[in-house]
Design a protein around this motif. Structure first.
Motif, PDB file in Angstrom:
ATOM      1  N   ILE A 133       4.329  22.898  19.556  1.00 22.68           N
ATOM      2  CA  ILE A 133       5.157  21.723  19.829  1.00 22.68           C
ATOM      3  C   ILE A 133       6.090  21.977  21.014  1.00 22.68           C
ATOM      4  CG2 ILE A 133       7.027  20.296  18.891  1.00 22.68           C
ATOM      5  CD1 ILE A 133       5.688  20.592  16.146  1.00 22.68           C
ATOM      6  N   LEU A 134       6.738  23.134  21.038  1.00 18.48           N
ATOM      7  CA  LEU A 134       7.627  23.477  22.151  1.00 18.48           C
ATOM      8  C   LEU A 134       6.869  23.524  23.472  1.00 18.48           C
ATOM      9  CD1 LEU A 134       9.958  26.405  20.948  1.00 18.48           C
ATOM     10  CD2 LEU A 134      10.705  24.301  22.077  1.00 18.48           C
ATOM     11  N   GLN A 135       5.731  24.185  23.443  1.00 13.54           N
ATOM     12  CA  GLN A 135       4.971  24.390  24.667  1.00 13.54           C
ATOM     13  C   GLN A 135       4.463  23.069  25.236  1.00 13.54           C
ATOM     14  OE1 GLN A 135       2.941  28.314  24.992  1.00 13.54           O
ATOM     15  NE2 GLN A 135       1.108  27.070  25.092  1.00 13.54           N
ATOM     16  N   GLU A 136       4.028  22.178  24.366  1.00  8.97           N
ATOM     17  CA  GLU A 136       3.520  20.894  24.830  1.00  8.97           C
ATOM     18  C   GLU A 136       4.652  20.007  25.347  1.00  8.97           C
ATOM     19  OE1 GLU A 136       1.263  19.251  21.615  1.00  8.97           O
ATOM     20  OE2 GLU A 136      -0.562  20.352  22.177  1.00  8.97           O
ATOM     21  N   ARG A 137       5.817  20.080  24.714  1.00  8.06           N
ATOM     22  CA  ARG A 137       6.930  19.225  25.145  1.00  8.06           C
ATOM     23  C   ARG A 137       7.427  19.621  26.539  1.00  8.06           C
ATOM     24  NH1 ARG A 137      11.607  16.463  22.945  1.00  8.06           N
ATOM     25  NH2 ARG A 137      10.367  16.093  21.058  1.00  8.06           N
ATOM     26  N   PHE A 138       7.572  20.924  26.766  1.00  7.12           N
ATOM     27  CA  PHE A 138       8.249  21.375  27.989  1.00  7.12           C
ATOM     28  C   PHE A 138       7.322  22.013  29.019  1.00  7.12           C
ATOM     29  CE2 PHE A 138      11.742  21.923  24.707  1.00  7.12           C
ATOM     30  CZ  PHE A 138      12.360  20.727  25.028  1.00  7.12           C
ATOM     31  N   ASN A 139       6.059  22.181  28.665  1.00 10.66           N
ATOM     32  CA  ASN A 139       5.128  22.870  29.559  1.00 10.66           C
ATOM     33  C   ASN A 139       5.691  24.229  29.994  1.00 10.66           C
ATOM     34  OD1 ASN A 139       2.659  23.069  30.929  1.00 10.66           O
ATOM     35  ND2 ASN A 139       3.563  22.341  32.847  1.00 10.66           N
ATOM     36  N   LYS A 140       6.321  24.902  29.031  1.00 11.12           N
ATOM     37  CA  LYS A 140       6.857  26.250  29.240  1.00 11.12           C
ATOM     38  C   LYS A 140       6.230  27.174  28.204  1.00 11.12           C
ATOM     39  CE  LYS A 140      10.271  25.890  32.405  1.00 11.12           C
ATOM     40  NZ  LYS A 140      11.658  26.275  32.594  1.00 11.12           N
ATOM     41  N   PRO A 141       5.904  28.403  28.585  1.00 10.33           N
ATOM     42  CA  PRO A 141       5.242  29.303  27.634  1.00 10.33           C
ATOM     43  C   PRO A 141       6.145  29.674  26.466  1.00 10.33           C
ATOM     44  CG  PRO A 141       5.879  30.473  29.630  1.00 10.33           C
ATOM     45  CD  PRO A 141       6.120  29.027  29.894  1.00 10.33           C
ATOM     46  N   VAL A 142       5.543  29.830  25.312  1.00  3.75           N
ATOM     47  CA  VAL A 142       6.267  30.191  24.097  1.00  3.75           C
ATOM     48  C   VAL A 142       5.632  31.440  23.486  1.00  3.75           C
ATOM     49  CG1 VAL A 142       7.036  29.448  21.825  1.00  3.75           C
ATOM     50  CG2 VAL A 142       6.850  27.774  23.680  1.00  3.75           C
ATOM     51  N   ILE A 143       6.473  32.390  23.129  1.00  7.50           N
ATOM     52  CA  ILE A 143       6.027  33.603  22.452  1.00  7.50           C
ATOM     53  C   ILE A 143       6.171  33.365  20.952  1.00  7.50           C
ATOM     54  CG2 ILE A 143       6.410  36.088  22.176  1.00  7.50           C
ATOM     55  CD1 ILE A 143       7.871  35.972  24.936  1.00  7.50           C
ATOM     56  N   ALA A 144       5.056  33.301  20.259  1.00  5.67           N
ATOM     57  CA  ALA A 144       5.058  33.049  18.816  1.00  5.67           C
ATOM     58  C   ALA A 144       5.099  34.378  18.072  1.00  5.67           C
ATOM     59  CB  ALA A 144       3.826  32.251  18.411  1.00  5.67           C
ATOM     60  N   THR A 145       6.041  34.501  17.157  1.00  2.72           N
ATOM     61  CA  THR A 145       6.139  35.718  16.358  1.00  2.72           C
ATOM     62  C   THR A 145       5.135  35.691  15.208  1.00  2.72           C
ATOM     63  OG1 THR A 145       8.502  35.850  16.850  1.00  2.72           O
ATOM     64  CG2 THR A 145       7.704  37.171  15.019  1.00  2.72           C
ATOM     65  N   MET A 146       4.516  36.834  14.969  1.00  5.45           N
ATOM     66  CA  MET A 146       3.646  37.010  13.806  1.00  5.45           C
ATOM     67  C   MET A 146       4.026  38.327  13.133  1.00  5.45           C
ATOM     68  SD  MET A 146      -0.093  35.792  15.266  1.00  5.45           S
ATOM     69  CE  MET A 146      -0.901  35.925  13.675  1.00  5.45           C
ATOM     70  N   SER A 147       4.287  38.284  11.828  1.00  5.77           N
ATOM     71  CA  SER A 147       4.667  39.501  11.112  1.00  5.77           C
ATOM     72  C   SER A 147       3.529  39.976  10.213  1.00  5.77           C
ATOM     73  CB  SER A 147       5.935  39.279  10.278  1.00  5.77           C
ATOM     74  OG  SER A 147       5.617  38.746   9.023  1.00  5.77           O
ATOM     75  N   MET A 148       3.576  41.268   9.900  1.00  2.60           N
ATOM     76  CA  MET A 148       2.559  41.871   9.043  1.00  2.60           C
ATOM     77  C   MET A 148       2.849  41.613   7.565  1.00  2.60           C
ATOM     78  SD  MET A 148       0.815  43.058  11.459  1.00  2.60           S
ATOM     79  CE  MET A 148      -0.420  43.882  10.468  1.00  2.60           C
ATOM     80  N   ARG A 149       4.005  41.057   7.264  1.00  2.00           N
ATOM     81  CA  ARG A 149       4.405  40.887   5.870  1.00  2.00           C
ATOM     82  C   ARG A 149       3.508  39.919   5.107  1.00  2.00           C
ATOM     83  NH1 ARG A 149       9.220  38.761   6.691  1.00  2.00           N
ATOM     84  NH2 ARG A 149       8.225  36.719   6.804  1.00  2.00           N
ATOM     85  N   ASP A 150       3.113  38.821   5.762  1.00  2.00           N
ATOM     86  CA  ASP A 150       2.515  37.703   5.028  1.00  2.00           C
ATOM     87  C   ASP A 150       1.007  37.549   5.209  1.00  2.00           C
ATOM     88  OD1 ASP A 150       5.149  37.026   4.278  1.00  2.00           O
ATOM     89  OD2 ASP A 150       5.417  35.921   6.151  1.00  2.00           O
ATOM     90  N   ARG A 151       0.374  38.410   6.009  1.00  2.00           N
ATOM     91  CA  ARG A 151      -1.051  38.216   6.294  1.00  2.00           C
ATOM     92  C   ARG A 151      -1.773  39.566   6.300  1.00  2.00           C
ATOM     93  NH1 ARG A 151       2.202  35.822  10.023  1.00  2.00           N
ATOM     94  NH2 ARG A 151       2.003  33.598  10.507  1.00  2.00           N
ATOM     95  N   ASN A 152      -3.007  39.569   5.828  1.00  2.00           N
ATOM     96  CA  ASN A 152      -3.846  40.747   6.037  1.00  2.00           C
ATOM     97  C   ASN A 152      -4.585  40.587   7.359  1.00  2.00           C
ATOM     98  OD1 ASN A 152      -5.983  38.991   5.583  1.00  2.00           O
ATOM     99  ND2 ASN A 152      -6.520  39.848   3.583  1.00  2.00           N
ATOM    100  N   LYS A 153      -5.429  41.552   7.692  1.00  2.00           N
ATOM    101  CA  LYS A 153      -6.079  41.512   9.002  1.00  2.00           C
ATOM    102  C   LYS A 153      -7.016  40.325   9.157  1.00  2.00           C
ATOM    103  CE  LYS A 153      -7.690  45.703   8.674  1.00  2.00           C
ATOM    104  NZ  LYS A 153      -7.435  46.175   7.306  1.00  2.00           N
ATOM    105  N   ILE A 154      -7.529  39.790   8.045  1.00  2.00           N
ATOM    106  CA  ILE A 154      -8.365  38.584   8.135  1.00  2.00           C
ATOM    107  C   ILE A 154      -7.505  37.384   8.520  1.00  2.00           C
ATOM    108  CG2 ILE A 154      -9.905  37.027   6.879  1.00  2.00           C
ATOM    109  CD1 ILE A 154     -10.519  39.405   4.993  1.00  2.00           C
TER     110      ILE A 154
END
Length: 303
Positions: free
Chosen positions: A66-87
């Protein structure tokens, strides 16, 4: 879009602003607030956090889109190891890739034991190095299991984090080396509150680069800044958040100011934070600004 961001990171002035999606099915009001202050024209990009402190929030990847589409500026999305396995990690990366969410901040994540969700359990198949390795595999055209994709993903840009303070600075250097070895192109520090601390971190980063990763000179250190405008915030960070050092001089200045009232406390904290931001920008203009969605404060620091 991402080429411009990486060029700024490696060769110019680079400033990103952290956003924290809320406990809500709507992220658009946050984006509207950013636009109302014209913040998109004061920064080179944004980041979105991933359920910090294991508290349920709006999804970081959707928020980034949503941020990236609104402003046409790159966004760094955080992903943590807490909530997901490698799949799950790889599935999320595949979906995000097609909609151009391709800058990823890899975190191990806060423990699930502090979550606001009853009996939540962490996955933690490994630390954030696993996600960095998954990204390296994707950039080679295959999944983590070594199976080639039908279509090669668009290039992903991996970021990582490191503490800003340790009693033994060599431990920070080793952690930086580890992030570099696993392919991080940018390493964001926890907040710094002292110019000498910033200089030390830069020296440690250079030593890490020379010792282990001369072939990866593109790795840049990004200094984190979190403005403090309240005494209790300074005291909390100093006493309860490992890897951050708030100088005694800041705490004392805020203590004296707080005795004069809330306005004076804010004024002194803002001046300390603004001066630090300006000094660090002169020293090393690679900054990640964190204000816990206090966007007016972010605006006043940036202008």
């Amino acid at each position: 879009m991402f080429d411009t961001l990486i060029d700024k990171l490696q060769n110019g002035t680079y400033i990103t602003l952290e956003t924290t999606p809320g406990h809500s099915p709507q992220f658009t009001p946050t984006v509207d607030k950013i636009e109302s202050l014209d913040l998109q024209n004061l920064v080179d990009g944004f980041s979105t956090t991933d359920n910090p402190l294991a508290k349920l929030k709006y999804n970081a990847l959707f928020a980034a889109k949503i941020l990236q589409e609104r402003f046409n500026k790159p966004v760094i999305a955080t992903m943590s190891m807490r909530d997901r396995n490698k799949i799950g990690l790889q599935s999320d990366l595949l979906g995000a890739n097609e909609v151009d969410i391709r800058a990823i901040l890899a975190l191990t994540g806060d423990p699930a034991t502090i979550s606001d969700q009853p009996h939540a359990k962490g996955v933690f198949e490994a630390d954030s190095s696993l996600l960095l390795d998954i990204i390296s595999a994707f950039n080679s055209g295959m999944d983590y299991g070594g199976k080639p994709f039908t279509h090669k993903p668009q290039e992903l840009y991996p970021f990582a984090v490191v503490n800003s303070y340790a009693k033994n600075p060599k431990t920070l250097q080793k952690k930086m080396q580890k992030k570099m070895k696993h392919g991080a192109i940018g390493i964001i520090t926890q907040p710094v509150y002292d110019l000498e601390n910033a200089k030390q971190l830069l020296a440690l980063k250079e030593a890490a680069n020379q010792e282990c990763c001369n072939e990866n000179k593109s790795t840049e250190l990004i200094l984190g800044i979190f403005p403090i405008t309240k005494l209790r915030t300074a005291q909390f960070l100093s006493a309860h958040v490992p890897g951050i050092n708030v100088p005694d001089s800041w705490i004392e200045a805020l203590r004296v100011a707080s005795e004069k009232g809330i306005e004076e406390e804010y004024k002194v904290g803002f001046e300390l934070s603004k001066n630090l931001f300006d000094d660090i920008k002169k020293l090393h203009p690679k900054i990640h600004l964190m204000t816990a969605n206090q966007f007016q404060l972010a605006h006043d620091i940036l202008v």
